[in-house]
Design an enzyme around this catalytic site. Structure first.
Site, PDB file in Angstrom:
ATOM      1  N   PHE A  92       0.860  -1.190   0.000  1.00 35.37           N
ATOM      2  CA  PHE A  92       0.000   0.000   0.000  1.00 35.37           C
ATOM      3  C   PHE A  92       0.897   1.241   0.000  1.00 35.37           C
ATOM      4  CE2 PHE A  92      -2.828   3.098   2.078  1.00 35.37           C
ATOM      5  CZ  PHE A  92      -4.017   2.862   1.403  1.00 35.37           C
ATOM      6  N   THR A 108       2.143   6.986   1.843  1.00 33.07           N
ATOM      7  CA  THR A 108       2.951   7.977   2.575  1.00 33.07           C
ATOM      8  C   THR A 108       4.162   8.422   1.752  1.00 33.07           C
ATOM      9  OG1 THR A 108       2.275   6.829   4.580  1.00 33.07           O
ATOM     10  CG2 THR A 108       4.083   8.394   4.796  1.00 33.07           C
ATOM     11  N   PRO A 161       7.879  10.931   1.521  1.00 26.52           N
ATOM     12  CA  PRO A 161       8.900  11.677   2.267  1.00 26.52           C
ATOM     13  C   PRO A 161       8.816  13.183   2.026  1.00 26.52           C
ATOM     14  CG  PRO A 161       9.905  10.506   0.415  1.00 26.52           C
ATOM     15  CD  PRO A 161       8.469  10.088   0.464  1.00 26.52           C
ATOM     16  N   ARG A 214      -9.163   1.009  10.062  1.00 24.60           N
ATOM     17  CA  ARG A 214      -8.839   1.630  11.363  1.00 24.60           C
ATOM     18  C   ARG A 214      -9.352   0.753  12.510  1.00 24.60           C
ATOM     19  NH1 ARG A 214      -9.586   7.934   9.354  1.00 24.60           N
ATOM     20  NH2 ARG A 214      -7.507   7.929   8.444  1.00 24.60           N
ATOM     21  N   ARG A 230       5.998 -13.455  41.329  1.00 22.95           N
ATOM     22  CA  ARG A 230       7.085 -12.674  41.956  1.00 22.95           C
ATOM     23  C   ARG A 230       6.708 -12.289  43.396  1.00 22.95           C
ATOM     24  NH1 ARG A 230      11.947 -10.156  42.388  1.00 22.95           N
ATOM     25  NH2 ARG A 230      11.919  -7.890  42.713  1.00 22.95           N
ATOM     26  N   ILE A 241       4.557  -3.485  36.263  1.00 23.33           N
ATOM     27  CA  ILE A 241       4.339  -4.698  37.066  1.00 23.33           C
ATOM     28  C   ILE A 241       5.565  -5.613  36.975  1.00 23.33           C
ATOM     29  CG2 ILE A 241       2.959  -6.826  37.222  1.00 23.33           C
ATOM     30  CD1 ILE A 241       0.509  -5.068  36.443  1.00 23.33           C
ATOM     31  N   GLU A 301      -2.595   3.640   9.683  1.00 20.83           N
ATOM     32  CA  GLU A 301      -3.939   4.161   9.382  1.00 20.83           C
ATOM     33  C   GLU A 301      -4.181   5.542   9.991  1.00 20.83           C
ATOM     34  OE1 GLU A 301      -5.715   2.680   7.256  1.00 20.83           O
ATOM     35  OE2 GLU A 301      -4.687   0.744   7.207  1.00 20.83           O
ATOM     36  N   GLY A 302      -3.115   6.324  10.158  1.00 19.45           N
ATOM     37  CA  GLY A 302      -3.271   7.714  10.593  1.00 19.45           C
ATOM     38  C   GLY A 302      -3.017   7.927  12.061  1.00 19.45           C
ATOM     39  N   THR A 303      -2.414   9.082  12.355  1.00 20.25           N
ATOM     40  CA  THR A 303      -2.034   9.412  13.741  1.00 20.25           C
ATOM     41  C   THR A 303      -3.291   9.726  14.575  1.00 20.25           C
ATOM     42  OG1 THR A 303      -1.838  11.733  13.142  1.00 20.25           O
ATOM     43  CG2 THR A 303       0.173  10.399  12.968  1.00 20.25           C
TER      44      THR A 303
HETATM   45  C1  LIG Z   1       6.419   0.551  10.423  1.00 17.17           C
HETATM   46  C2  LIG Z   1       5.569   1.432   9.564  1.00 17.17           C
HETATM   47  C3  LIG Z   1       4.851   0.883   8.510  1.00 17.17           C
HETATM   48  C4  LIG Z   1       4.112   1.709   7.662  1.00 17.17           C
HETATM   49  N1  LIG Z   1       3.476   1.156   6.571  1.00 17.17           N
HETATM   50  C5  LIG Z   1       2.906   1.977   5.666  1.00 17.17           C
HETATM   51  C6  LIG Z   1       2.403   1.434   4.434  1.00 17.17           C
HETATM   52  O1  LIG Z   1       2.428   0.226   4.190  1.00 17.17           O
HETATM   53  N2  LIG Z   1       1.890   2.280   3.519  1.00 17.17           N
HETATM   54  C7  LIG Z   1       1.857   3.641   3.735  1.00 17.17           C
HETATM   55  O2  LIG Z   1       1.393   4.351   2.851  1.00 17.17           O
HETATM   56  N3  LIG Z   1       2.310   4.169   4.898  1.00 17.17           N
HETATM   57  C8  LIG Z   1       2.845   3.378   5.849  1.00 17.17           C
HETATM   58  N4  LIG Z   1       3.343   3.904   7.015  1.00 17.17           N
HETATM   59  C9  LIG Z   1       3.281   5.336   7.224  1.00 17.17           C
HETATM   60  C10 LIG Z   1       2.280   5.769   8.287  1.00 17.17           C
HETATM   61  O3  LIG Z   1       0.956   5.551   7.845  1.00 17.17           O
HETATM   62  C11 LIG Z   1       2.588   7.243   8.550  1.00 17.17           C
HETATM   63  O4  LIG Z   1       3.880   7.309   9.122  1.00 17.17           O
HETATM   64  C12 LIG Z   1       1.583   7.918   9.441  1.00 17.17           C
HETATM   65  O5  LIG Z   1       0.302   7.955   8.844  1.00 17.17           O
HETATM   66  C13 LIG Z   1       2.030   9.370   9.738  1.00 17.17           C
HETATM   67  O6  LIG Z   1       2.325  10.047   8.553  1.00 17.17           O
HETATM   68  P1  LIG Z   1       3.749  10.731   8.337  1.00 17.17           P
HETATM   69  O7  LIG Z   1       4.813   9.776   8.760  1.00 17.17           O
HETATM   70  O8  LIG Z   1       3.825  11.279   6.969  1.00 17.17           O
HETATM   71  O9  LIG Z   1       3.778  11.872   9.410  1.00 17.17           O
HETATM   72  P2  LIG Z   1       3.462  13.453   9.200  1.00 17.17           P
HETATM   73  O10 LIG Z   1       2.292  13.635   8.310  1.00 17.17           O
HETATM   74  O11 LIG Z   1       4.773  14.072   8.818  1.00 17.17           O
HETATM   75  O12 LIG Z   1       3.054  13.821  10.649  1.00 17.17           O
HETATM   76  C14 LIG Z   1       3.995  14.070  11.704  1.00 17.17           C
HETATM   77  C15 LIG Z   1       3.216  14.629  12.896  1.00 17.17           C
HETATM   78  O13 LIG Z   1       2.602  15.857  12.529  1.00 17.17           O
HETATM   79  C16 LIG Z   1       1.187  15.782  12.650  1.00 17.17           C
HETATM   80  N5  LIG Z   1       0.588  16.474  11.485  1.00 17.17           N
HETATM   81  C17 LIG Z   1       0.933  16.344  10.185  1.00 17.17           C
HETATM   82  N6  LIG Z   1       0.154  17.108   9.408  1.00 17.17           N
HETATM   83  C18 LIG Z   1      -0.692  17.769  10.251  1.00 17.17           C
HETATM   84  C19 LIG Z   1      -1.738  18.714  10.072  1.00 17.17           C
HETATM   85  N7  LIG Z   1      -2.103  19.121   8.870  1.00 17.17           N
HETATM   86  N8  LIG Z   1      -2.403  19.161  11.175  1.00 17.17           N
HETATM   87  C20 LIG Z   1      -2.052  18.740  12.415  1.00 17.17           C
HETATM   88  N9  LIG Z   1      -1.074  17.840  12.640  1.00 17.17           N
HETATM   89  C21 LIG Z   1      -0.403  17.356  11.575  1.00 17.17           C
HETATM   90  C22 LIG Z   1       0.844  14.296  12.659  1.00 17.17           C
HETATM   91  O14 LIG Z   1      -0.349  14.007  13.370  1.00 17.17           O
HETATM   92  C23 LIG Z   1       2.081  13.714  13.346  1.00 17.17           C
HETATM   93  O15 LIG Z   1       1.933  13.801  14.733  1.00 17.17           O
HETATM   94  C24 LIG Z   1       4.039   3.100   7.910  1.00 17.17           C
HETATM   95  C25 LIG Z   1       4.709   3.638   9.025  1.00 17.17           C
HETATM   96  C26 LIG Z   1       5.468   2.835   9.825  1.00 17.17           C
HETATM   97  C27 LIG Z   1       6.198   3.450  10.991  1.00 17.17           C
END
Ligand SMILES: Cc1cc2nc3c(=O)[nH]c(=O)nc-3n(C[C@H](O)[C@H](O)[C@H](O)COP(=O)(O)OP(=O)(O)OC[C@H]3O[C@@H](n4cnc5c(N)ncnc54)[C@H](O)[C@@H]3O)c2cc1C
Length: 382
Positions: free
Chosen positions: A121, A124, A126, A240, A265, A334, A360-362
């Protein structure tokens, strides 16, 4: 057609036994090597783990959401690297089933069900935020799209045969126009590089994908052009909820381990279990788990009845990560100092659970979705 309750109960018994007998023993090897050994893949295939949500007519098990969340929760009690591999595979299988053309479904789903094919999928990036901000672009040229851009953190990038890549294919004035393209591994102009090891859920590759003038046939569109992200969000609304099921499994395992440890323990002549402070921790852990379990059951039943559950899914995901956060914190307390070492799985469960904040989103995204829906008149249904 879904499995009958009797068929499902038999399947579940076998699957739970398989998880503990065949998969759990790999924990220390995966932690040591940071690789999910390839020999696990045929085992997962034979146990039908790759086809859990693939419809029966395409060779899958055809589990309902209520059934799948139980299997996923159990899988989340063992090593997180295995859970991630199986779960992402099944999530994208669901997406192909819901948005793929008849041709793609007929071609891919039977192979997905056995693990011969797997779809990653790719959302995301950089260089941009997730959503309208995406920088990856595809421009039509004859019968192809020409794709340019970068994706990262893309799970299963080591085993995937195809990548679902979200990109702008049109420049709408409101910034919409995001499509999903199915890009085969090895397509010219498509490069995959590994990223550094992760904090938890180790053993899989979450790669950096680069597309440089990569030609993708227009027939590889998943869903309608310009509607891919929106359609995927609807199709994968339950995903989600599935992360909440992962939180549930990890929290349940953490409580089981904490109960065992607290009884064993002894300090100052009494077991930890006899101390009121520890009992309060255990009670709160149990309450979190009970609440989460019931939220998931409710939302899964609604999804199985064909109801839309965007608010419930985000609530479950949000509450789930907070609950598993509290439960793993307390489990670590614990266990005392030895819990901070790798002697007990609690150290790993604590790290594995932290991925649930991101998948699935922060939490912020979940809060935005929930608040928006409440403000738009969301009503609690029975
Ligand atoms: C082990 C692992 C596996 C993953 N697998 C996948 C995958 O298979 N496919 C895929 O597509 N992604 C994948 N991801 C990515 C993951 O879904 C994202 O890392 C996550 O959704 C956060 O997006 P970001 O890293 O771009 O963070 P950012 O968008 O850079 O966010 C960083 C921080 O800023 C906050 N933020 C950002 N924009 C805003 C805004 N507009 N308003 C307020 N707060 C904001 C966010 O809530 C967060 O706290 C994976 C991540 C990990 C760690």
């Amino acid at each position: 057609m879904a499995l009958s309750d009797r068929e499902y109960q038999a399947f579940k018994r076998e699957m739970f036994a398989f998880i503990w007998r065949e998969l759990d023993p790999y924990e220390s090897e995966i932690e040591r090597t940071d690789k999910v050994p390839r020999e696990i893949l045929p085992k997962l295939s034979r146990a039908r783990c790759f086809g859990l949500v693939v419809p029966k007519e395409f060779g899958g098990v055809g589990l309902t959401i209520s059934q799948y969340v139980e299997i996923l929760a159990e899988l989340s009690k063992i090593h997180g690297g295995i859970r991630v591999l199986v779960h992402v595979h099944n999530t994208t299988a669901k997406a192909v089933g819901m948005l793929g053309s008849d041709k793609w479904k007929a071609e891919l789903l039977p192979k997905i069900a056995t693990g011969e094919a797997s779809v990653a999928f790719g959302l995301t990036e950089p260089d941009a935020g997730t959503g309208k901000d995406l920088r990856t672009r595809a421009v039509r040229d004859g019968k192809d799209f020409v794709l340019n851009g970068r994706k990262w953190l893309i799970t299963n990038s080591d085993i995937a045969t195809h990548f679902m890549v979200f990109c702008h294919t049109r420049q709408e004035s409101d910034g919409a126009g995001i499509s999903a393209l199915l890009v085969p591994r090895g397509a010219p102009g498509f490069r995959i590089e590994p990223l550094p090891p992760t904090m938890g859920c180790r053993g899989g590759e979450h790669g950096l994908l680069t597309f440089e003038n990569c030609r993708v046939p227009c027939e590889n569109l998943l869903g309608d052009e310009g509607q891919g992200l929106h359609q995927m969000t609807v199709a994968l609304e339950v995903s989600r909820l599935l992360i909440a099921a992962t939180s549930l499994g990890t929290a349940e395992r953490s409580l089981e381990l904490s109960l065992e440890f607290a009884k064993k323990r002894v300090t100052f002549g009494k077991s930890l279990a006899e101390r009121q402070a520890i009992q309060i921790y255990l009670a709160e852990m149990g309450a979190d788990i009970y609440a989460l379990r019931n939220m998931i059951r409710d939302a899964a039943a609604k999804a199985d009845r064909g109801e839309r559950i965007p608010t419930e899914a985000s609530m479950c995901k949000l509450f789930g990560l907070e609950a598993v956060g509290r439960v793993t914190d307390r489990a670590l307390l614990i266990h005392g100092g030895i819990g901070y070492t790798q002697k007990y799985p609690i150290e790993r469960l604590y790290r594995d659970a932290r991925l649930n904040w991101l998948e699935e989103g922060t939490p912020t995204i979940q809060q935005l979705v929930i608040a928006r829906n409440l403000l738009n008149g969301y009503k609690w249904s029975a």
